[in-house]
Write an enzyme that holds these catalytic residues in place. Structure first.
Site, short mmCIF file in Angstrom:
data_model
loop_
_atom_site.label_atom_id
_atom_site.label_comp_id
_atom_site.label_asym_id
_atom_site.label_seq_id
_atom_site.Cartn_x
_atom_site.Cartn_y
_atom_site.Cartn_z
N CYS A 238 -73.86 6.85 -62.41
CA CYS A 238 -73.07 7.66 -61.45
C CYS A 238 -73.00 9.11 -61.90
O CYS A 238 -72.98 10.02 -61.09
CB CYS A 238 -71.64 7.15 -61.32
N GLU B 283 -76.38 12.03 -53.48
CA GLU B 283 -76.73 11.20 -54.62
C GLU B 283 -78.00 10.42 -54.28
O GLU B 283 -78.09 9.82 -53.21
CB GLU B 283 -75.57 10.23 -54.89
N LYS C 79 -65.01 -8.99 -59.15
CA LYS C 79 -66.26 -9.28 -58.43
C LYS C 79 -67.39 -8.39 -58.94
O LYS C 79 -67.34 -7.17 -58.77
CB LYS C 79 -66.09 -9.03 -56.93
N GLU D 150 -63.83 5.04 -58.90
CA GLU D 150 -64.85 5.81 -59.61
C GLU D 150 -66.09 5.75 -58.74
O GLU D 150 -66.68 4.68 -58.58
CB GLU D 150 -65.07 5.20 -61.01
P1 ADP Z 1 -73.76 0.80 -54.49
O1 ADP Z 1 -74.25 1.75 -53.47
O2 ADP Z 1 -73.62 1.35 -55.86
O3 ADP Z 1 -74.38 -0.56 -54.43
P2 ADP Z 1 -71.43 -0.20 -53.18
O4 ADP Z 1 -70.21 0.63 -53.01
O5 ADP Z 1 -72.18 -0.61 -51.98
O6 ADP Z 1 -72.25 0.62 -54.21
O7 ADP Z 1 -71.10 -1.51 -54.03
C1 ADP Z 1 -70.25 -1.53 -55.14
C2 ADP Z 1 -69.45 -2.81 -55.13
O8 ADP Z 1 -68.61 -2.83 -53.99
C3 ADP Z 1 -70.31 -4.07 -55.04
O9 ADP Z 1 -69.72 -5.07 -55.84
C4 ADP Z 1 -70.22 -4.42 -53.56
O10 ADP Z 1 -70.43 -5.78 -53.28
C5 ADP Z 1 -68.79 -4.03 -53.23
N1 ADP Z 1 -68.51 -3.75 -51.82
C6 ADP Z 1 -69.38 -3.38 -50.85
N2 ADP Z 1 -68.73 -3.20 -49.67
C7 ADP Z 1 -67.42 -3.43 -49.91
C8 ADP Z 1 -66.22 -3.40 -49.10
N3 ADP Z 1 -66.24 -3.07 -47.82
N4 ADP Z 1 -65.04 -3.71 -49.70
C9 ADP Z 1 -64.99 -4.01 -51.01
N5 ADP Z 1 -66.06 -4.08 -51.81
C10 ADP Z 1 -67.27 -3.79 -51.29
#
Ligand code: ADP
Length: 491
Positions: A304, A401, A196, A270
């Site tokens: 990151c 961050e 995804k 990561e």
């Molecule tokens: P950022 O702050 O870098 O956007 P996120 O951790 O919110 O980082 O998002 C990174 C990825 O994780 C995206 O593909 C997002 O859609 C997905 N994501 C967000 N929430 C969840 C969750 N609860 N479980 C799994 N994947 C998630």
């Protein structure tokens, strides 16, 4: 390039050093489809609901993507399971390698298109996506293709076997490169994939899906589903997934860790970072200033392992800060498709708001703000390169961050103090050390709690070199032979 209009001191200090004529990369030949479904079994399948992805530099809609619910995720996992049992597991490593090489070569052939789409969807300058993201993505496929038939030699004395179906979830900062980091070792190790992309940068993964189609991979070996956190959670919680690989925020990493605790699923994370660039008084200062700029301003701080803290030895602090002020004044902020642009668009409005909030926190905490006086485009999400002086280790801008072009400057007197300050965050991803003395450089590097330490450079990547975190920056390594390990059972 026209001559400088004026060379008065203000212009030298605050920009207008050179006026460049616009040099936009043409996007005429690039095809972005108006709609992409779920990519399952090498076909795009219609979804029920769609969401839009926009160009953060001008807020125009680029395309819409099917939102994958639990049912669509299940279809993707089933396809990956079938492909694992029927095609990918029985196939020899040498045969798998041919497919992975083919993907690498096709990324090279379509490099220009991929770079333009990456820039349009994510906001990063074309010179970054053209010179860094896309070549490195191809390099990862080439590198891991080489391992596919040599797994028995990767970990001497053991017999590695594949895991099965892996679920991969990636963020928006390096969409194609993160996909390559995850897909290439997974395929080389003999696993099949459901990936995804982030909701704000799905498009280069859709082009990669077309490459996978064209490369004629057996159907179901690589599947893409799009959507928000719920789609990610549906992957994480699917019972037929053997391993999760996640790159993203520390908060979501913790949620994932909790969700799969006690299950058979393997996990690598990561997560965030608060990297420090440590500059000693014997460092080549001009190079170090370039390293700081590369570590935090190129790529809008959307890395990151960004060097978002500068630790500078007290006796050279004034000189370094003056040079830094001058340098950020010369950074060109604007149209990411322009080949002269150094700092592109912030990836989304939410991210821009987060950066603004953290900058307001820095000011409220009493740090002194310095920002480039560049003129920002009226449309789109842009933020001027900024740094703070007068920062102490307890300030939130030194701890949290920001993920934007914002640097916190702290000073130190001794190497021990530099190490203590650099390690004083919950994170441990990237750091840089700048010194003319090799012995000092290695001593300090060895004491830093960071997965990657660069010496007299910053943000250099290579597929043969492992990348990953300490502490709350996660665990597991990507890249190099270490990057195979999370995708194998080694007995
Ligand atoms: P950022 O702050 O870098 O956007 P996120 O951790 O919110 O980082 O998002 C990174 C990825 O994780 C995206 O593909 C997002 O859609 C997905 N994501 C967000 N929430 C969840 C969750 N609860 N479980 C799994 N994947 C998630």
């Amino acid at each position: 390039m026209s001559k400088p209009e004026s060379s008065n001191v203000r212009d030298l200090l605050f920009g207008n050093l050179w006026d460049y004529s616009p040099a936009p990369e043409s996007a005429d030949h690039v095809t972005i489809k108006p709609r992409y479904g779920h990519f399952i079994n090498n076909k795009f399948v219609d979804g029920e609901n769609y969401f839009q992805t926009i160009n953060p530099a001008n807020e125009q809609v680029l395309s819409e993507l099917a939102t994958a619910d639990a049912k669509a995720v299940d279809a993707a996992v089933q396809a990956a399971r079938k492909a694992y049992d029927k095609y990918w597991r029985p196939m020899s490593g040498a045969e798998r390698a041919k497919y992975i090489y083919r993907i690498a070569r096709m990324i090279q052939e379509k490099a220009r298109e991929l770079a333009i789409v990456e820039t349009m969807d994510g906001g990063k300058p074309i010179k970054e996506s053209r010179d860094v993201d896309v070549p490195l993505a191809a390099a990862h496929f080439f590198y891991y293709a080489g391992w596919a038939d040599k797994l028995d030699y990767a970990f001497p004395g053991s017999k590695p076997t594949s895991l099965g179906v892996v679920g991969q979830i990636i963020p928006w900062n390096f969409p194609l490169l993160m996909a390559a980091w995850k897909i290439a070792p997974a395929l080389a190790a003999g696993n099949t994939v459901v990936l995804k992309p982030a909701e704000s940068t799905p498009l280069t993964c859709m082009l990669l899906a077309e490459i996978i189609q064209e490369a004629d991979l057996p159907p179901g070996v690589v599947n893409f589903v799009n959507g928000f956190g719920q789609t990610g959670a549906a992957i994480v919680n699917h019972p037929d997934i053997d391993k999760i690989a996640f790159t993203g925020s520390t908060d979501v990493g913790k949620i994932i860790q909790r969700s799969i605790a006690g299950s058979r699923k393997k996990l690598t994370l990561e997560l965030g970072g608060k990297g420090a660039n440590i500059i000693f008084d014997d460092a080549p200062i001009d190079q170090a200033v370039e390293g700081i700029v590369n570590g935090i301003y190129f790529n809008q701080g959307h890395v990151c392992c960004a060097g978002s803290r500068l630790l500078v030895q007290e006796n050279i602090a004034e000189t370094v800060i003056a040079k830094l002020k001058h340098r950020i004044a010369t950074l060109r902020v604007g149209d990411p498709l322009d080949k002269n642009t150094d700092v592109g668009a912030i990836n989304s409005r939410e991210q821009l708001n987060r950066i603004r909030e953290m900058v307001a926190v820095g000011e409220a905490e009493g740090a002194t703000k310095h920002e480039s006086r560049c003129v920002l485009p009226e449309k789109g999400f842009f933020f001027a390169p900024t740094f703070f002086t007068g920062v102490t280790p307890s300030h939130r801008i030194a701890q949290e961050e920001i993920f934007g072009p914002v640097l916190s400057v702290l000073t130190f007197r001794t190497p021990e103090e530099a190490i203590a300050k650099a390690n004083n965050t919950p994170y441990g991803l990237g750091c840089g050390v700048w010194s003319d003395k090799g012995s000092k450089l290695f001593k300090v590097a060895g004491a830093l709690q960071a997965g990657i330490v660069w010496g007299n450079t910053y943000n250099k990547f290579d597929p043969t070199s492992p990348f990953g975190g300490y502490k709350e920056s996660g665990f597991g390594r990507e890249g190099g032979v270490h990057g195979l390990l999370p995708y194998l059972e080694v007995r």
